[in-house]
Design a protein around this motif. Structure first.
Motif, short mmCIF file in Angstrom:
data_model
loop_
_atom_site.label_atom_id
_atom_site.label_comp_id
_atom_site.label_asym_id
_atom_site.label_seq_id
_atom_site.Cartn_x
_atom_site.Cartn_y
_atom_site.Cartn_z
N LYS A 37 4.91 6.80 -1.86
CA LYS A 37 5.68 5.64 -2.28
C LYS A 37 5.01 4.37 -1.77
CE LYS A 37 8.82 7.86 -4.37
NZ LYS A 37 8.72 7.84 -5.82
N MET A 38 5.45 3.24 -2.30
CA MET A 38 4.80 2.00 -1.88
C MET A 38 5.50 1.41 -0.66
SD MET A 38 2.25 1.69 -3.74
CE MET A 38 1.49 0.11 -3.92
N ASP A 39 4.69 0.94 0.26
CA ASP A 39 5.18 0.31 1.49
C ASP A 39 5.21 -1.20 1.28
OD1 ASP A 39 6.00 0.03 4.03
OD2 ASP A 39 4.36 1.18 4.93
N VAL A 88 -10.01 -0.47 -0.08
CA VAL A 88 -10.33 -0.24 -1.49
C VAL A 88 -9.06 -0.23 -2.33
CG1 VAL A 88 -11.36 1.39 -3.09
CG2 VAL A 88 -12.38 1.05 -0.86
N CYS A 89 -7.97 0.29 -1.76
CA CYS A 89 -6.72 0.38 -2.51
C CYS A 89 -6.35 -0.98 -3.07
CB CYS A 89 -5.60 0.86 -1.59
SG CYS A 89 -3.97 0.75 -2.34
N MET A 90 -6.00 -1.01 -4.35
CA MET A 90 -5.66 -2.28 -4.96
C MET A 90 -4.16 -2.40 -5.20
SD MET A 90 -7.30 -1.55 -8.63
CE MET A 90 -6.73 -0.25 -9.69
N GLY A 91 -3.40 -1.46 -4.66
CA GLY A 91 -1.95 -1.55 -4.77
C GLY A 91 -1.43 -1.40 -6.17
N CYS A 92 -2.10 -0.58 -6.99
CA CYS A 92 -1.70 -0.49 -8.40
C CYS A 92 -0.50 0.40 -8.60
CB CYS A 92 -2.85 0.03 -9.23
SG CYS A 92 -3.30 1.71 -8.80
N GLN A 93 -0.19 1.22 -7.60
CA GLN A 93 1.01 2.05 -7.67
C GLN A 93 0.87 3.21 -8.65
OE1 GLN A 93 4.57 -0.34 -7.84
NE2 GLN A 93 5.87 1.43 -7.97
N ILE A 94 -0.34 3.48 -9.12
CA ILE A 94 -0.52 4.58 -10.06
C ILE A 94 -0.29 5.91 -9.37
CG2 ILE A 94 -2.28 5.80 -11.40
CD1 ILE A 94 -3.17 3.13 -12.43
N CYS A 95 -0.72 6.02 -8.11
CA CYS A 95 -0.48 7.25 -7.37
C CYS A 95 1.01 7.55 -7.31
CB CYS A 95 -1.08 7.15 -5.97
SG CYS A 95 -0.66 5.65 -5.11
N VAL A 96 1.81 6.50 -7.12
CA VAL A 96 3.25 6.67 -7.03
C VAL A 96 3.80 7.15 -8.37
CG1 VAL A 96 5.41 5.49 -6.58
CG2 VAL A 96 3.38 4.91 -5.27
N ILE A 103 0.86 -1.18 0.00
CA ILE A 103 0.00 0.00 0.00
C ILE A 103 0.90 1.23 0.00
CG2 ILE A 103 -1.98 -1.05 1.17
CD1 ILE A 103 -0.78 0.57 3.67
N PRO A 104 0.37 2.38 -0.37
CA PRO A 104 1.20 3.58 -0.42
C PRO A 104 1.43 4.17 0.97
CG PRO A 104 -0.85 3.88 -1.65
CD PRO A 104 -0.98 2.64 -0.89
N PHE A 105 2.51 4.95 1.12
CA PHE A 105 2.72 5.75 2.33
C PHE A 105 3.31 7.09 1.90
CE2 PHE A 105 7.34 5.74 3.12
CZ PHE A 105 7.75 4.77 2.21
N CYS A 135 -6.14 7.99 -8.93
CA CYS A 135 -6.37 6.68 -8.29
C CYS A 135 -7.56 5.98 -8.92
CB CYS A 135 -6.61 6.88 -6.80
SG CYS A 135 -7.08 5.35 -5.98
N PRO A 136 -7.39 4.82 -9.55
CA PRO A 136 -8.51 4.18 -10.24
C PRO A 136 -9.70 3.88 -9.34
CG PRO A 136 -6.44 3.17 -10.85
CD PRO A 136 -6.13 4.10 -9.73
N PRO A 137 -9.54 3.30 -8.16
CA PRO A 137 -10.72 3.06 -7.34
C PRO A 137 -11.10 4.26 -6.46
CG PRO A 137 -8.89 1.91 -6.37
CD PRO A 137 -8.35 2.67 -7.53
N GLN A 138 -10.46 5.37 -6.64
CA GLN A 138 -10.82 6.60 -5.92
C GLN A 138 -10.78 6.42 -4.41
OE1 GLN A 138 -12.34 9.76 -7.59
NE2 GLN A 138 -10.72 8.87 -8.81
N CYS A 139 -9.67 5.93 -3.91
CA CYS A 139 -9.63 5.65 -2.48
C CYS A 139 -8.81 6.69 -1.72
CB CYS A 139 -9.12 4.24 -2.22
SG CYS A 139 -7.43 3.98 -2.70
N ILE A 140 -8.33 7.73 -2.40
CA ILE A 140 -7.58 8.78 -1.70
C ILE A 140 -8.50 9.99 -1.50
CG2 ILE A 140 -5.50 10.20 -1.75
CD1 ILE A 140 -4.23 8.24 -3.59
N TYR A 141 -8.39 10.59 -0.32
CA TYR A 141 -9.20 11.77 -0.02
C TYR A 141 -8.28 12.82 0.58
CZ TYR A 141 -12.64 14.78 2.22
OH TYR A 141 -13.39 15.85 2.61
S1 SF4 Z 1 -1.96 2.24 -5.13
FE1 SF4 Z 1 -3.52 2.54 -6.71
S2 SF4 Z 1 -5.44 2.12 -5.64
FE2 SF4 Z 1 -3.91 2.40 -4.05
S3 SF4 Z 1 -4.03 4.55 -3.54
FE3 SF4 Z 1 -2.47 4.39 -5.10
S4 SF4 Z 1 -3.56 4.75 -7.05
FE4 SF4 Z 1 -5.10 4.31 -5.47
#
Ligand code: SF4
Ligand code: SF4
Lengths: 427, 186
Positions: free
Chosen positions: B120-122, B103-111, B46-48, B73-79
């Protein structure tokens, strides 16, 4: 009454029967008279007494087999397998059973409720009934029938009906497809199965399972005083060591895999294609019954394989010291029988861990274009073997069988395989 | 010989079966939780949010609340809600930064999208919680982790990021130095 550990259980049974007869006659003459007047009651009691141990033993085997299967498959796939329930995960079957019992039993609203309920029951009945026809030891056949083999196949094929019943009554396209596949597969594989058993019937001249076993023992050696000869005499005449028996054993084993829906012939369930086939709409205890019936019938058909080709309850066995009974055995015959049955079960698990599922048309082609002709040729080989001395029949029979095996393989190869495949969507 | 392939395949599985009793190579299973876990430098979960100085996380966090990650974020889980100072002026810092890890699917798109190397990803994975609503909603305080932690879990990647940031700063300083003299004094 013999003093033979081999026959201990049989003797015990006889003794109990005698004792209870006497006891009832002397103390409760009314009851004894009643039983005498209505022999059907006595028969029913005896049937129960014969069936109950079979049920208990084979249900235990079912539990052991599921554990073995999970552990074995896990090891094949470089995993550990269940190891949290008791030492080595030995109580996993118990946990599974409790889980199955506690699950909700769902019947789909549009299903045929009666048929949906009956299917698992109908499946379980023949699976257990055919067990009673297997000679587990000398004089230890729950139902000693002269035409045991025919009865075995006749009752065993009822399971096809119940699988189709399950598939049809669920009102689910996947279930129906599974049921249709099951019928097609089981009817096709029944033929090579029976035809490969025919060779044994021809050479033994009997349909009685216990006579088939005793024909696989060389009595002159077994009754001799030399222990080595006794051991060998119990082995050398196994049908699997003859050309027709070896070929028959292979055909029978492969066909039996298909008969009991084991991998690689488990296309009726084919979870990668049709969810779970006929099992799709089953849950809870009914699902457990299906599962149980599958394993019990796998044991039953393995028991028949052992009886027909692997010498039944005879194994490397000697007479206990100081016994003058020529039939006495040191290790009870049922130990060998069950050992061989489990050995075949392990091979089934091994095959399941190795081979991928067949495609439907390959499956049918394999039965009709490969196993069936091979089984027919095998019958001729068996006839030839019967009429020639063994030193001619043995090598010649093996040569013919092997040549036909290779030839059929060649004939079954697709004639034109284009050397270069063209892909439209993948590169 | 016909059917030799089947025998070869059976031999392979038999090798795996017996091998699993003798060698670790054939049985890589780790008995979690007794035997601990094996997090590798390649694990991404997950991101941190990264901050630079150990003692002042809120002041040195890299996030500027640009909300790019929130939009991507594809699933829109950041606020994200931007912080304001006492005068109501927007600060370059988020007041609320929530990620719903259920909800986060760990796609790393935010990163991938963050222009400030801030998210970054944890590689933590023991994230279970007794409350499946609030317990799985991570807030700014839970998400903030130091740069040294980042170096610890993904050393190579963190070093690259540091180099990139240093180069950027140098360039910014250079342009600042180059542009300063040309600007006429007021
Ligand atoms: S890893 Fe993907 S799903 Fe998770 S917060 Fe980042 S963009 Fe959203
Ligand atoms: S994490 Fe990065 S992209 Fe997201 S708001 Fe902060 S600075 Fe912008």
């Amino acid at each position: 009454m013999t003093t033979n550990i081999d026959q201990l259980i049989v003797d015990l049974c006889k003794w109990v029967a005698q004792f209870s007869d006497d006891y009832l006659a002397s103390n409760f003459p009314v009851v004894a008279q009643f039983l005498h007047d209505y022999p059907i009651i006595t028969n029913l009691i005896w049937i129960f007494v014969c069936i109950a141990p079979l049920m208990v033993v084979f249900l235990t085997f079912f539990a052991i087999a599921t554990w073995l299967e999970r552990k074995g498959l896990a090891r094949i796939q470089n995993r550990i397998g269940p190891n949290r329930t008791g030492p080595l995960g030995l109580f996993q079957p118990v946990a599974d059973g409790i889980k199955m019992l506690l699950k909700e039993d769902i019947t789909p609203r549009s299903s045929d409720r009666l048929a949906h309920f009956l299917a698992p029951v109908i499946l379980l009945v023949p699976a257990f009934t055919i067990l009673s026809l297997l000679p587990i030891n000398r004089n230890m056949t729950a139902a000693a029938v002269d035409t045991g083999l025919i009865l075995f196949f006749a009752i065993g094929s009822v399971s096809t009906l119940s699988i189709f019943l399950a598939g049809w009554s669920s009102r689910n396209k996947y279930s129906l497809l599974g049921g249709m596949r099951a019928i097609a597969q089981m009817v096709s594989y029944e033929i090579p199965l029976v035809l490969s058993a025919v060779t044994v019937i021809m050479l033994t001249g009997s349909l009685d399972t216990s006579r088939i076993v005793s024909a696989q023992q060389l009595s002159s050696w077994v009754e001799s005083s030399n222990p080595w000869l006794q051991i060998l005499g119990q082995i050398v005449k196994w049908n699997v060591f003859t050309p027709y028996g070896f070929c028959g054993f292979l055909i029978f084993f492969v066909a039996s895999l298909a008969e009991v829906n084991r991998c690689p012939f488990d296309i009726p369930e084919g979870e990668s294609e049709i969810v779970a086939g006929h099992l799709t709409e089953y849950s809870g205890f009914k699902y457990a019954l299906f599962f149980m019936a599958e394993y019990v019938s796998a044991f039953a058909i393995n028991g028949l394989t052992v009886t027909l080709f692997l010498g039944g309850w005879s194994g490397p066995n000697i007479r206990p010291w100081g016994s003058d009974d020529p039939n006495a055995l040191l290790i009870p015959g049922f130990v060998w029988f069950f050992a061989k049955m489990f050995f075949l079960m392990l091979i089934m698990i091994w095959i399941r861990g190795t081979l991928p599922r067949l495609r439907v048309d390959h499956l049918m082609g394999f039965a009709w274009k490969f196993l069936l002709p091979l089984a027919l040729i095998n019958i001729f080989v068996a006839g030839f073997y019967y009429y020639t001395p063994w030193y001619i029949g043995w090598p010649f029979g093996f040569a013919v069988n092997y040549a036909c095996y290779e030839l059929l393989g060649k004939l079954n190869r697709p004639t034109t395989i284009s050397s270069k495949r063209t892909y439209h969507y993948a590169t | 010989m016909l059917g030799i392939g089947i025998i070869k395949g059976m031999a392979v599985t038999a090798k795996n079966f017996f091998g699993s009793f003798v060698s670790k190579k054939w049985l890589p299973t780790v008995q979690y939780p007794e035997a601990g876990n094996t997090i590798t430098a390649f694990s991404r979960n997950i991101p941190f949010l990264v901050y630079d100085k150990e003692d002042s996380p809120l002041e040195t966090m890299r996030c500027v609340a640009c909300k790019i990650c929130e939009k991507e974020c594809p699933p829109q889980c950041i606020y994200i809600v931007q912080e304001k100072d006492a005068n109501g002026k927007l600060l370059k810092r988020p007041r609320i930064f929530d990620i719903d890890i259920s909800v986060c699917m760990g796609c790393q798109i935010c990163v991938e999208m963050c222009p400030f190397e801030s998210i970054k990803m944890d590689s933590v994975f023991e994230l279970s919680s007794e409350n499946r609503f609030e317990g799985l909603l991570l807030h700014r305080e839970n998400l903030l982790k130091s740069n040294s932690y980042y170096h610890q879990i993904h050393p190579q990647e963190a070093q690259e990021v540091d180099d990139r940031l240093a180069a950027k700063q140098k360039k910014a300083a250079a342009t600042a130095a180059a542009t300063t003299p040309s600007t006429p004094a007021p």
